[in-house]
Enzyme design. Structure first.
Site, short mmCIF file in Angstrom:
data_model
loop_
_atom_site.label_atom_id
_atom_site.label_comp_id
_atom_site.label_asym_id
_atom_site.label_seq_id
_atom_site.Cartn_x
_atom_site.Cartn_y
_atom_site.Cartn_z
N ASP A 264 3.72 -1.38 -9.10
CA ASP A 264 4.94 -1.90 -8.48
C ASP A 264 4.80 -3.40 -8.27
OD1 ASP A 264 7.53 -1.46 -7.30
OD2 ASP A 264 6.62 -1.78 -5.33
N ASP B 237 -5.52 -5.11 -6.00
CA ASP B 237 -4.58 -6.16 -5.64
C ASP B 237 -5.35 -7.44 -5.33
OD1 ASP B 237 -1.37 -5.96 -4.70
OD2 ASP B 237 -2.43 -7.75 -4.02
N PHE C 118 2.69 2.73 -2.38
CA PHE C 118 2.47 3.51 -3.60
C PHE C 118 1.13 4.23 -3.50
CE2 PHE C 118 5.17 2.38 -7.53
CZ PHE C 118 6.33 2.26 -6.79
N LYS D 229 6.80 -1.61 -13.09
CA LYS D 229 8.02 -2.32 -12.69
C LYS D 229 8.19 -3.55 -13.58
CE LYS D 229 8.24 -4.60 -8.69
NZ LYS D 229 8.48 -4.76 -7.23
N GLY E 20 0.76 -1.24 0.00
CA GLY E 20 0.00 0.00 0.00
C GLY E 20 0.79 1.29 0.00
N ASP F 172 -8.04 -9.91 -9.36
CA ASP F 172 -6.97 -10.29 -10.26
C ASP F 172 -7.19 -9.58 -11.60
OD1 ASP F 172 -5.38 -11.67 -12.17
OD2 ASP F 172 -5.55 -13.56 -11.07
#
Length: 192
Positions: free
Chosen positions: A107, A67, A50, A147, A48, A85
């Site tokens: 991320d 998430d 970010f 990322k 959490g 998802d």
């Protein structure tokens, strides 16, 4: 989770962030000004940090955090958490409810196996999904930060960024651990 022998972990704990990774986003934002008015999507938001930073930077919009795991954040206004998802239609439907987004940040990392070939392949697939989803929900001129694990097909990801964004940059923030093979790809001004 904090490893107290690490300067960024100590700083995160001291400043009330949920993880040290926030300093990667802070550094990138200070150099490249990611945030503008509009909704922000944080994909792979757990734990959490970010989202914590994004919420502080929010300008006239809503922060949507997604998430597969719960995150320990609750804000009264302008925040929506989706537990789901991004490969599932139901989750994508919920994400689309708040589009368009001026910024998508991610991320997220796949569950690692310790096998670099497998891990970079899984990271590639996850990154490509995030990019494809972002192309559907980003506002024209919007920004994307993802990322990626180095050592696989990351140049294919970079080429995809170049196809859709006016400005593209590969970034390795100072807060990335020395032994990590993660980098970030930034795309600014979606839609060229």
């Amino acid at each position: 989770m904090y490893r107290l022998d690490d300067e960024y972990s100590k700083k995160a704990k001291r400043e009330g962030y949920l993880a040290r990774s926030v300093y990667k986003l802070i550094e990138i934002n200070e150099k490249f000004s990611l945030f503008s008015s509009g909704n922000v999507l944080d994909i792979g938001a757990s734990p959490g940090s970010f989202s914590q930073y994004a919420y502080k930077k929010l300008k006239r919009g809503i922060l949507v955090s997604v998430d597969i795991n719960d995150i320990g954040l609750r804000y009264d206004d302008n925040f929506y958490f989706i537990k789901g998802d991004i490969f599932l239609d139901d989750t994508v439907f919920k994400i689309n409810t708040f589009k368009p987004y001026s910024l998508v940040i991610s991320d997220v990392a796949p569950k690692t196996t310790g096998n670099r070939l497998v891990d970079t392949s899984n990271s590639f697939n996850l990154s490509m999904r995030i990019i494809d989803l972002s192309l559907e929900v980003l506002l024209k001129k919007g920004n994307l930060l993802v990322k990626v694990f180095q050592g696989g097909d990351e140049m294919q990801i970079f080429k995809k960024f170049e196809k859709y964004f006016k400005f593209v940059k590969k970034i390795r923030p100072k807060a990335v651990r020395k032994n990590s093979f993660e980098i970030y790809f930034l795309g600014k001004s979606f839609g060229k």
